[in-house]
Design an enzyme around this catalytic site. Structure first.
Site, PDB file in Angstrom:
ATOM      1  N   GLY A   9       0.832  -1.196   0.000  1.00  0.00           N
ATOM      2  CA  GLY A   9       0.000   0.000   0.000  1.00  0.00           C
ATOM      3  C   GLY A   9       0.862   1.240   0.000  1.00  0.00           C
ATOM      4  NE  ARG A  12       1.748   7.964   8.618  1.00  0.00           N
ATOM      5  CZ  ARG A  12       2.671   7.037   8.829  1.00  0.00           C
ATOM      6  NH1 ARG A  12       2.466   5.795   8.521  1.00  0.00           N
ATOM      7  NH2 ARG A  12       3.810   7.334   9.374  1.00  0.00           N
ATOM      8  CB  THR A  33      13.638  -2.682   7.892  1.00  0.00           C
ATOM      9  OG1 THR A  33      12.466  -1.915   7.618  1.00  0.00           O
ATOM     10  CG2 THR A  33      13.357  -4.164   7.661  1.00  0.00           C
ATOM     11  CG  HIS A  48       5.379   1.465  13.349  1.00  0.00           C
ATOM     12  ND1 HIS A  48       4.539   0.672  12.628  1.00  0.00           N
ATOM     13  CD2 HIS A  48       5.672   2.518  12.556  1.00  0.00           C
ATOM     14  CE1 HIS A  48       4.317   1.212  11.446  1.00  0.00           C
ATOM     15  NE2 HIS A  48       5.002   2.340  11.376  1.00  0.00           N
ATOM     16  CD  GLU A  60      16.400  -2.340  17.268  1.00  0.00           C
ATOM     17  OE1 GLU A  60      17.461  -1.783  16.933  1.00  0.00           O
ATOM     18  OE2 GLU A  60      15.729  -1.993  18.255  1.00  0.00           O
TER      19      GLU A  60
END
Length: 166
Positions: A9, A12, A33, A48, A60
């Site tokens: 997508g 946002r 990432t 997040h 990470e």
């Protein structure tokens, strides 16, 4: 849940929220990432983290998501996102084709549930500079290659999922 799902997508669009909703099998591992290179990115990362809650473990991996995929054997692995990973590869002068090939091979061999998030950046006007065009083209190729090997692909627009594959 399909073994592997790609959630695509725009910015946002609701990709990350959809990916979190798809990641149901415990234990759940989030592969981040992004790197906190400035205050704005630190804020995005914090948002997040709050969205996913405390029941997630964290890896990470700004450059080496392939190791996370290869070592994943149970529960759900959520990689957010391939676009930042690609940016990191290009910034650090890594061979994008080689790293993409490694990722594709790891995805083909994966057995436990996995959700990958990526931006669709090719729906706008052509970027005005060569680097941005190179990135857009690389992102399009990466998305196509991942979509070809995963079991399910969803496109998110305005928070609404549309199934493209699976």
């Amino acid at each position: 849940m399909p073994r592997t799902t790609l959630v695509l997508g725009g910015a946002r669009s609701g990709k990350s929220a959809r990916a979190l909703a798809l990641a149901v099998a415990a234990p759940k591992t989030f592969v981040a990432t992004a790197e906190a290179i400035d205050g704005e990115m630190s804020e995005r990362i914090a948002l997040h983290q709050a969205e996913r809650g405390a029941d997630w473990s964290l890896i990470e991996a700004p450059l080496d998501i392939v190791s996370a995929v290869e070592s994943h054997s149970h529960g759900t692995l959520l990689i957010d996102c391939l676009t930042i990973w690609l940016n990191n590869l290009m910034y650090h002068d890594r061979d994008v084709a080689v790293e993409t090939g490694r990722l594709i091979n790891a995805l083909k061999a994966a057995s436990a549930p996995m959700v990958l998030v990526s931006n669709e950046v090719g729906l706008s006007i052509a970027p005005e500079n060569a680097l941005a065009r190179r990135f857009r083209d690389a992102q399009g190729r990466l998305n196509q290659q991942v979509a070809a090997v995963v079991d399910r692909v969803e496109f998110i627009a305005a928070g609404l999922p549309m199934v493209l594959k699976g």
